[in-house]
Write an enzyme that holds these catalytic residues in place. Sequence first.
Site, mmCIF file in Angstrom:
data_model
loop_
_atom_site.group_PDB
_atom_site.id
_atom_site.type_symbol
_atom_site.label_atom_id
_atom_site.label_comp_id
_atom_site.label_asym_id
_atom_site.label_seq_id
_atom_site.Cartn_x
_atom_site.Cartn_y
_atom_site.Cartn_z
ATOM 1 N N ILE A 103 24.654 11.968 34.283
ATOM 2 C CA ILE A 103 23.480 11.164 33.993
ATOM 3 C C ILE A 103 23.241 11.087 32.489
ATOM 4 O O ILE A 103 23.624 11.999 31.755
ATOM 5 C CB ILE A 103 22.244 11.751 34.735
ATOM 6 C CG1 ILE A 103 20.993 10.872 34.556
ATOM 7 C CG2 ILE A 103 21.985 13.193 34.346
ATOM 8 C CD1 ILE A 103 19.820 11.250 35.462
ATOM 9 N N CYS A 104 22.641 9.996 32.045
ATOM 10 C CA CYS A 104 22.193 9.788 30.659
ATOM 11 C C CYS A 104 23.394 9.615 29.719
ATOM 12 O O CYS A 104 24.164 8.683 29.868
ATOM 13 C CB CYS A 104 21.280 10.939 30.238
ATOM 14 S SG CYS A 104 20.370 10.667 28.698
ATOM 15 N N ALA A 105 23.563 10.509 28.775
ATOM 16 C CA ALA A 105 24.689 10.429 27.847
ATOM 17 C C ALA A 105 25.970 11.005 28.459
ATOM 18 O O ALA A 105 27.076 10.667 28.042
ATOM 19 C CB ALA A 105 24.367 11.183 26.560
ATOM 20 N N TYR A 124 22.786 6.073 29.607
ATOM 21 C CA TYR A 124 21.604 5.821 28.790
ATOM 22 C C TYR A 124 21.882 4.573 27.939
ATOM 23 O O TYR A 124 23.020 4.392 27.469
ATOM 24 C CB TYR A 124 21.346 7.047 27.898
ATOM 25 C CG TYR A 124 20.036 7.003 27.181
ATOM 26 C CD1 TYR A 124 18.847 7.230 27.880
ATOM 27 C CD2 TYR A 124 19.972 6.730 25.823
ATOM 28 C CE1 TYR A 124 17.630 7.186 27.227
ATOM 29 C CE2 TYR A 124 18.763 6.690 25.162
ATOM 30 C CZ TYR A 124 17.582 6.917 25.874
ATOM 31 O OH TYR A 124 16.375 6.867 25.223
ATOM 32 N N SER A 150 24.312 7.730 36.172
ATOM 33 C CA SER A 150 22.914 7.315 36.161
ATOM 34 C C SER A 150 22.426 7.204 34.731
ATOM 35 O O SER A 150 23.087 7.684 33.803
ATOM 36 C CB SER A 150 22.079 8.315 36.974
ATOM 37 O OG SER A 150 20.760 7.863 37.166
#
Length: 183
Positions: A103-105, A124, A150
């Site tokens: 998720i994210c980075a 992200y 995500s």
Amino acid sequence: MSKKVYIFLADGFEDIEGLTVVDLMRRAGITITTVSIKNTKQITTAHSITMLTDQTFAETDFTDADMLVLPGGQPGTTNLGAFAPLTDLLKNFYNNGGRIAAICAAPTIFAQIGLLHGKKATAYPSCMDGLGDAVRLEDNVVVDGNITTSRGLGTAIDFSLSLISQLLGQEKADQIAESVVYK
């Protein structure tokens, strides 16, 4: 038989992205183990919360894993991506049919190690360029085969519920969503 998941934590991981996954999976009855990539169980989150993981990487046997998960945050993602034992584990696990999620980075780590070639993925917003030659989508959660990605803190519950659904079915994910008054 309980599903087994390992989530990898490094100094600077995004608190909510890591701990939401742990919390919701434990509510679902999934055995999720927090793993420090350091030689100590003590980790400091991106927002300066000091916590202890369940185990360190060096003392963990991952042969029973059903899924491996990476939270984002900085410098957590950089620290995870620089830890060769973890990136080697991710590659081998995925290449042997294992499920991986980030998720994210952190999805950029999957690109760095060559796992997103031609795959659908998200990250992200400022990290989308780090997805290499993946097909970049802006959905909250993107599942392509055994890779789940995500976008960030705001999608952490969607991400966690998707992972629960993949491991235990949509009915269980819906039960957990209802139990935490989500949506």
